[in-house]
Design a protein around this motif. Structure first.
Motif, short mmCIF file in Angstrom:
data_model
loop_
_atom_site.label_atom_id
_atom_site.label_comp_id
_atom_site.label_asym_id
_atom_site.label_seq_id
_atom_site.Cartn_x
_atom_site.Cartn_y
_atom_site.Cartn_z
N GLN A 1 0.85 -1.18 0.00
CA GLN A 1 0.00 0.00 0.00
C GLN A 1 0.90 1.25 0.00
OE1 GLN A 1 0.70 -1.99 2.36
NE2 GLN A 1 0.63 -1.07 4.40
N VAL A 2 0.32 2.35 -0.45
CA VAL A 2 1.05 3.60 -0.51
C VAL A 2 1.31 4.10 0.91
CG1 VAL A 2 0.97 6.01 -1.23
CG2 VAL A 2 0.10 4.22 -2.75
N GLN A 3 2.57 4.42 1.16
CA GLN A 3 2.93 5.02 2.44
C GLN A 3 3.84 6.22 2.21
OE1 GLN A 3 4.57 1.95 5.07
NE2 GLN A 3 2.61 1.93 6.15
N LEU A 4 3.56 7.29 2.93
CA LEU A 4 4.37 8.49 2.90
C LEU A 4 4.70 8.85 4.34
CD1 LEU A 4 2.23 10.52 0.33
CD2 LEU A 4 4.36 9.30 -0.14
N VAL A 5 5.98 8.99 4.63
CA VAL A 5 6.41 9.28 6.00
C VAL A 5 7.29 10.53 6.00
CG1 VAL A 5 7.60 8.42 8.04
CG2 VAL A 5 6.31 6.83 6.59
N GLU A 6 6.75 11.59 6.58
CA GLU A 6 7.48 12.85 6.67
C GLU A 6 8.34 12.89 7.92
OE1 GLU A 6 3.28 14.03 5.11
OE2 GLU A 6 4.14 12.69 6.61
N SER A 7 9.43 13.64 7.84
CA SER A 7 10.29 13.86 8.99
C SER A 7 11.04 15.16 8.81
CB SER A 7 11.29 12.70 9.16
OG SER A 7 12.12 12.59 8.03
N GLY A 8 11.65 15.62 9.88
CA GLY A 8 12.49 16.81 9.81
C GLY A 8 11.89 18.05 10.43
N GLY A 9 10.64 18.00 10.83
CA GLY A 9 10.05 19.16 11.47
C GLY A 9 10.67 19.45 12.82
N ASP A 10 10.64 20.71 13.21
CA ASP A 10 11.28 21.10 14.47
C ASP A 10 10.85 22.51 14.84
OD1 ASP A 10 14.73 20.47 15.58
OD2 ASP A 10 12.90 20.97 16.70
N ARG A 38 0.89 22.41 3.44
CA ARG A 38 0.96 22.74 4.86
C ARG A 38 -0.39 23.21 5.35
NH1 ARG A 38 4.79 28.19 4.67
NH2 ARG A 38 3.24 29.60 3.74
N GLN A 39 -0.59 23.03 6.65
CA GLN A 39 -1.82 23.48 7.27
C GLN A 39 -1.51 24.11 8.62
OE1 GLN A 39 -4.91 20.49 7.67
NE2 GLN A 39 -6.48 22.07 7.71
N ALA A 40 -1.83 25.39 8.71
CA ALA A 40 -1.66 26.12 9.96
C ALA A 40 -2.94 26.03 10.78
CB ALA A 40 -1.31 27.57 9.67
N ALA A 92 3.35 25.51 10.74
CA ALA A 92 2.27 24.67 10.24
C ALA A 92 2.69 23.20 10.34
CB ALA A 92 1.96 24.99 8.78
N VAL A 93 1.73 22.34 10.12
CA VAL A 93 2.05 20.93 9.88
C VAL A 93 2.25 20.76 8.38
CG1 VAL A 93 1.28 18.54 10.09
CG2 VAL A 93 0.70 20.19 11.88
N GLY A 109 2.24 13.93 8.39
CA GLY A 109 2.62 15.31 8.66
C GLY A 109 3.78 15.43 9.63
N THR A 110 4.47 16.56 9.53
CA THR A 110 5.55 16.88 10.46
C THR A 110 5.40 18.36 10.85
OG1 THR A 110 7.95 16.77 10.82
CG2 THR A 110 7.22 17.44 8.63
N GLN A 111 5.53 18.63 12.15
CA GLN A 111 5.27 19.97 12.67
C GLN A 111 6.50 20.86 12.50
OE1 GLN A 111 2.38 21.40 14.31
NE2 GLN A 111 3.61 23.25 14.02
N VAL A 112 6.28 22.03 11.92
CA VAL A 112 7.30 23.07 11.84
C VAL A 112 6.80 24.27 12.63
CG1 VAL A 112 8.50 24.68 10.31
CG2 VAL A 112 8.19 22.29 9.62
N THR A 113 7.59 24.69 13.59
CA THR A 113 7.25 25.85 14.40
C THR A 113 8.38 26.86 14.31
OG1 THR A 113 5.97 24.48 15.92
CG2 THR A 113 6.58 26.68 16.69
#
Length: 116
Positions: A1-10, A38-40, A92-93, A109-113
């Protein structure tokens, strides 16, 4: 199945940089365009950047042009988003997305602040 895994947010200070990664699996990555959204809080999800399957063409939201760069490594089935000169309004995420057979797939999603 399709999988997408984000990383790197900080959490990063204004003016700082981050690189997001999205590792894909379950489909032939090199055949599909990829995009970052992105979604804020309290706002709709918006397109940030897109890249064609071979990486030869990219597009960006006006708000990030000149600061963000989308790229991909088809050998690693990974798409990246290099974000420079970050601003508080970039908080945003961030999600990566692929549309396969007319069905959109999203990562978690990965959170960027961006804050001082």
């Amino acid at each position: 199945q399709v999988q997408l895994v984000e990383s790197g947010g900080d959490l990063v200070q204004p003016g700082g940089s981050l690189r997001l990664s999205c590792a894909a699996s379950g489909f032939l990555f090199s055949s599909y365009a990829m995009s970052w959204y992105r979604q804020a809080p309290g706002k709709e999800r918006e397109l940030v950047a897109g890249i064609t399957s071979g990486g030869g063409s990219t597009n960006y939201a006006d708000s990030v042009k000149g600061r963000f760069t989308i790229s991909r490594d088809n050998a690693k089935s990974t798409v990246y988003l290099q974000m420079n000169n970050l601003k508080p309004e970039d908080t945003a995420v961030y999600y990566c997305k692929v549309t396969r057979r007319s069905i959109p797939y999203w990562g978690q999603g990965t959170q960027v602040t961006v804050s001082s």
